[in-house]
Scaffold this active site. Structure first.
Site, PDB file in Angstrom:
ATOM      1  N   HIS A 193       0.563  -0.727   0.337  1.00 11.72           N
ATOM      2  CA  HIS A 193       0.433  -0.216   0.179  1.00 11.72           C
ATOM      3  C   HIS A 193       1.418   1.241   0.278  1.00 11.72           C
ATOM      4  O   HIS A 193       1.786   1.150   1.123  1.00 11.72           O
ATOM      5  CB  HIS A 193      -0.624   0.626   1.335  1.00 11.72           C
ATOM      6  CG  HIS A 193      -1.700  -0.969   0.900  1.00 11.72           C
ATOM      7  ND1 HIS A 193      -2.627  -2.003   1.988  1.00 11.72           N
ATOM      8  CD2 HIS A 193      -2.749  -1.770   0.021  1.00 11.72           C
ATOM      9  CE1 HIS A 193      -3.610  -2.228   1.383  1.00 11.72           C
ATOM     10  NE2 HIS A 193      -3.875  -2.461   0.417  1.00 11.72           N
ATOM     11  N   GLU A 196       1.690   3.250   2.942  1.00 15.97           N
ATOM     12  CA  GLU A 196       2.463   3.196   4.447  1.00 15.97           C
ATOM     13  C   GLU A 196       3.122   3.020   4.574  1.00 15.97           C
ATOM     14  O   GLU A 196       4.068   2.164   4.502  1.00 15.97           O
ATOM     15  CB  GLU A 196       1.931   1.972   4.707  1.00 15.97           C
ATOM     16  CG  GLU A 196       0.090   2.299   4.379  1.00 15.97           C
ATOM     17  CD  GLU A 196      -0.779   1.039   4.341  1.00 15.97           C
ATOM     18  OE1 GLU A 196      -0.377  -0.136   4.330  1.00 15.97           O
ATOM     19  OE2 GLU A 196      -2.337   1.246   4.066  1.00 15.97           O
ATOM     20  N   ARG A 250      -3.222   4.909  -2.344  1.00 16.21           N
ATOM     21  CA  ARG A 250      -3.315   3.522  -1.636  1.00 16.21           C
ATOM     22  C   ARG A 250      -2.692   1.902  -3.134  1.00 16.21           C
ATOM     23  O   ARG A 250      -2.246   1.331  -2.701  1.00 16.21           O
ATOM     24  CB  ARG A 250      -4.818   3.279  -0.966  1.00 16.21           C
ATOM     25  CG  ARG A 250      -4.408   1.817  -0.363  1.00 16.21           C
ATOM     26  CD  ARG A 250      -5.978   1.364   0.148  1.00 16.21           C
ATOM     27  NE  ARG A 250      -6.164   0.569   0.474  1.00 16.21           N
ATOM     28  CZ  ARG A 250      -6.579  -0.422   0.901  1.00 16.21           C
ATOM     29  NH1 ARG A 250      -5.893  -0.045   2.578  1.00 16.21           N
ATOM     30  NH2 ARG A 250      -6.253  -1.888   1.095  1.00 16.21           N
ATOM     31  N   HIS A 321       2.734  -3.619   7.671  1.00 15.60           N
ATOM     32  CA  HIS A 321       1.561  -2.218   6.494  1.00 15.60           C
ATOM     33  C   HIS A 321       1.049  -1.554   7.883  1.00 15.60           C
ATOM     34  O   HIS A 321       1.835  -1.553   9.242  1.00 15.60           O
ATOM     35  CB  HIS A 321      -0.112  -2.971   6.874  1.00 15.60           C
ATOM     36  CG  HIS A 321       0.084  -3.614   5.433  1.00 15.60           C
ATOM     37  ND1 HIS A 321      -1.274  -3.465   3.974  1.00 15.60           N
ATOM     38  CD2 HIS A 321      -0.044  -5.048   4.979  1.00 15.60           C
ATOM     39  CE1 HIS A 321      -1.134  -4.331   3.296  1.00 15.60           C
ATOM     40  NE2 HIS A 321      -0.551  -5.829   3.556  1.00 15.60           N
ATOM     41  N   GLU A 398       0.113  -5.064  11.658  1.00 12.52           N
ATOM     42  CA  GLU A 398      -0.261  -3.431  11.079  1.00 12.52           C
ATOM     43  C   GLU A 398       0.825  -1.979  12.440  1.00 12.52           C
ATOM     44  O   GLU A 398       0.710  -2.434  13.169  1.00 12.52           O
ATOM     45  CB  GLU A 398      -1.680  -2.676  11.752  1.00 12.52           C
ATOM     46  CG  GLU A 398      -2.769  -3.730  10.566  1.00 12.52           C
ATOM     47  CD  GLU A 398      -3.378  -2.792   9.319  1.00 12.52           C
ATOM     48  OE1 GLU A 398      -2.500  -1.675   9.009  1.00 12.52           O
ATOM     49  OE2 GLU A 398      -4.032  -3.555   8.187  1.00 12.52           O
TER      50      GLU A 398
HETATM   51  O1  0X9 Z   1      -7.343  -4.533   4.445  1.00 12.25           O
HETATM   52  C1  0X9 Z   1      -6.425  -4.040   4.089  1.00 12.25           C
HETATM   53  O2  0X9 Z   1      -5.378  -4.709   2.663  1.00 12.25           O
HETATM   54  C2  0X9 Z   1      -5.215  -4.204   5.188  1.00 12.25           C
HETATM   55  N1  0X9 Z   1      -4.953  -3.321   5.865  1.00 12.25           N
HETATM   56  S1  0X9 Z   1      -4.908  -1.882   5.722  1.00 12.25           S
HETATM   57  O3  0X9 Z   1      -5.637  -0.854   6.681  1.00 12.25           O
HETATM   58  N2  0X9 Z   1      -3.483  -1.757   5.806  1.00 12.25           N
HETATM   59  O4  0X9 Z   1      -4.979  -2.101   4.380  1.00 12.25           O
HETATM   60  C3  0X9 Z   1      -5.358  -5.863   6.557  1.00 12.25           C
HETATM   61  C4  0X9 Z   1      -5.307  -6.787   5.372  1.00 12.25           C
HETATM   62  C5  0X9 Z   1      -5.251  -7.737   6.210  1.00 12.25           C
HETATM   63  N3  0X9 Z   1      -5.219  -9.400   5.566  1.00 12.25           N
HETATM   64  C6  0X9 Z   1      -6.315  -9.821   5.153  1.00 12.25           C
HETATM   65  N4  0X9 Z   1      -7.598  -9.222   4.785  1.00 12.25           N
HETATM   66  N5  0X9 Z   1      -6.401 -10.681   4.614  1.00 12.25           N
HETATM   67 ZN    ZN Z   2      -2.308  -1.581   3.956  1.00 15.42          ZN
END
Ligand code: 0X9
Ligand code: ZN
Length: 451
Positions: A193, A196, A250, A321, A398
């Site tokens: 992303h 980040e 993003r 992340h 995160e």
């Molecule tokens: O939503 C996402 O892609 C991730 N959070 S972020 O705020 N950095 O964008 C979390 C991903 C967690 N993993 C899965 N959902 N498989």
């Molecule tokens: Zn992310």
């Protein structure tokens, strides 16, 4: 290093504005100033009296009219582009969802930071990297080049893909060929992303430890083989260094449709992997959660997938992340725990303990399944690595903070963040190599059963 007066001022401003009660602030009227390009027009931060799971907020999110900043059970903070204010306003009013503007111009908080980055560009080949400031892609690649040239073949820089804008996606392999015993295979991904920025910083710092720290080289490297992806989304990352709204980008930079505005470019690379593809993702290219036309539609995800398949089953997969301070394990598409959830939990806890220890109790992380903790989202690298590739342990971590600065974590926090993160990973890996030695003393001192 103490935070700069600008950073303190920005932080106080954010806090003051975020904690102003709902409905107490006026929304700035939409301007139609043709001299200001879209990329420089304000992005507002709204405090909304409903969670992002609320159907009308979900709808706005999947359409790309709002973007997530923070979310809990009853409220959320979302980014709204100035030109989308009337539409978002109308949708919330119709559903009688309360909202107020917490920050009128998020970009004014990042302007100083980004200008400084543009001025601070260095030449490509750099011998010394530092973790006191955020680095442009050129700096990171320069450092990789230096490691490749100066570590006697221990560090190899390889390319997994070429992006739409022609940038390589690098994978850095660290392996001491002199050590011949069994080795744990570890894959660390950063920067999928774009905005980040702490993620590539943490990834390069851990690479730096593995490749140059005598302690890691003595105790860890002989038992491990590492693969680092410092910046999985180089086009997106480079874009965030171009100023204005781009700082909050993003996705990658694919051109989905020339006729659509800039925000409709890009695919969320963390919704594009082929495992239960399409859950908690958007089919609308204008959304920041756009999943792509088909799974693995992107050069970055396809290239990394083939590379990972060639490496074979991993013992540990981590993708960094921000933000949220949480260690998440599969699945993202269901709340049901995977087969070895207990083991994932036990190894994940080593990260939490080490961070607590190094930060002297100042930094706490949470731990759990990502679907249960964050809401459903599929097509992410962690689920693919675990469910399709067969990685024994897979995590999304995160990093800092819990939302005060969010994606705009001040440079003054980089050093402590990357150090505690490296200690966390070191503890997980040591635990795996030694079947549980890391942090045993601390754990025993507290509670033997609390694993
Ligand atoms: O939503 C996402 O892609 C991730 N959070 S972020 O705020 N950095 O964008 C979390 C991903 C967690 N993993 C899965 N959902 N498989
Ligand atoms: Zn992310």
């Amino acid at each position: 290093m103490p935070p700069s007066p600008m950073a303190c001022y920005a932080f106080i401003l954010v806090l003051l504005q975020i904690f102003t009660p709902i409905s107490a602030r006026l929304i700035r009227p939409v301007t139609n100033n043709t001299l200001v390009s879209d990329g420089d027009r304000p992005v507002q931060l709204w405090r909304v009296g409903a969670s992002l799971q609320h159907p009308s907020l979900q709808h706005l999110l999947l359409q790309g009219l709002i973007e997530k900043w923070a979310d809990d059970a009853t409220s959320s903070l979302v980014m709204v582009r100035e030109e989308d204010v009337p539409e978002v306003q109308a949708a919330l009013q119709e559903e009688q969802v309360e909202y107020n503007v917490a920050v009128e111009d998020l970009l004014s908080l990042v302007a100083a930071e980004t200008e400084h980055k543009m001025r601070g560009r260095r030449k490509r080949e750099i011998e010394r990297m530092d973790w006191n400031s955020y680095h442009a892609l050129e700096d990171i690649e320069g450092y990789l080049g230096w490691l490749n040239a100066s570590t006697n073949g221990v560090v190899q820089v390889l390319s997994a893909a070429t992006t739409q804008e022609g940038r390589p996606v690098y994978v850095v392999r660290v392996n001491d060929r002199g050590a011949t015993g069994p080795k744990k295979r570890i894959w660390i991904e950063g920067g999928i992303h774009a905005r980040e920025w702490i993620s590539p910083a943490a990834t390069t710092f851990i690479l730096h430890q593995v490749a140059t720290n005598p302690d890691w080289q003595r105790t860890i490297l002989p038992h491990t083989e590492w693969y680092f992806v410092p910046v999985a989304n180089p086009d997106g990352y480079a874009h965030t260094f171009t100023g204005g709204r781009a700082r909050l980008w993003r996705k990658n930079r694919r051109v989905n449709d020339n006729a659509l505005p800039d925000r409709c470019n890009g695919v969320d690379l963390n919704r594009n992997w082929d495992l239960k593809w399409g859950v908690g993702a958007s089919q609308n290219p204008c959304s920041e959660l756009y999943m792509g036309e088909v799974p693995f539609s992107e050069a970055e995800t396809t290239g990394l997938k083939y590379f990972m398949e060639r490496v074979g089953p991993l013992d540990l997969f981590i993708t960094f992340h921000s933000y949220g301070q949480s260690v998440l394990y599969p699945w993202g598409w269901t709340k049901d725990p995977p087969k070895n959830a207990k083991m994932l939990h036990r190894v994940g806890r080593r990260f939490l303990e080490a961070v607590q220890h190094v930060s002297k109790g100042q930094v706490d992380y949470t731990l759990g399944g990502s679907g249960a903790m964050l809401g459903f989202a599929s097509g992410a690298t962690d689920d693919w690595a675990y469910g399709a590739l067969g990685a024994k342990h897979a995590y999304t971590i995160e990093l800092r903070d819990t939302g005060h600065y969010g994606f705009l974590l001040p440079e003054a926090q980089i050093g402590s963040t990357v150090r505690e993160t490296a200690a966390g990973v070191q503890c997980m890996v040591t635990y795996m190599i030694n079947n549980g030695v890391c942090a045993r003393r601390r754990r025993n001192a507290r509670n033997r059963n609390n694993v």
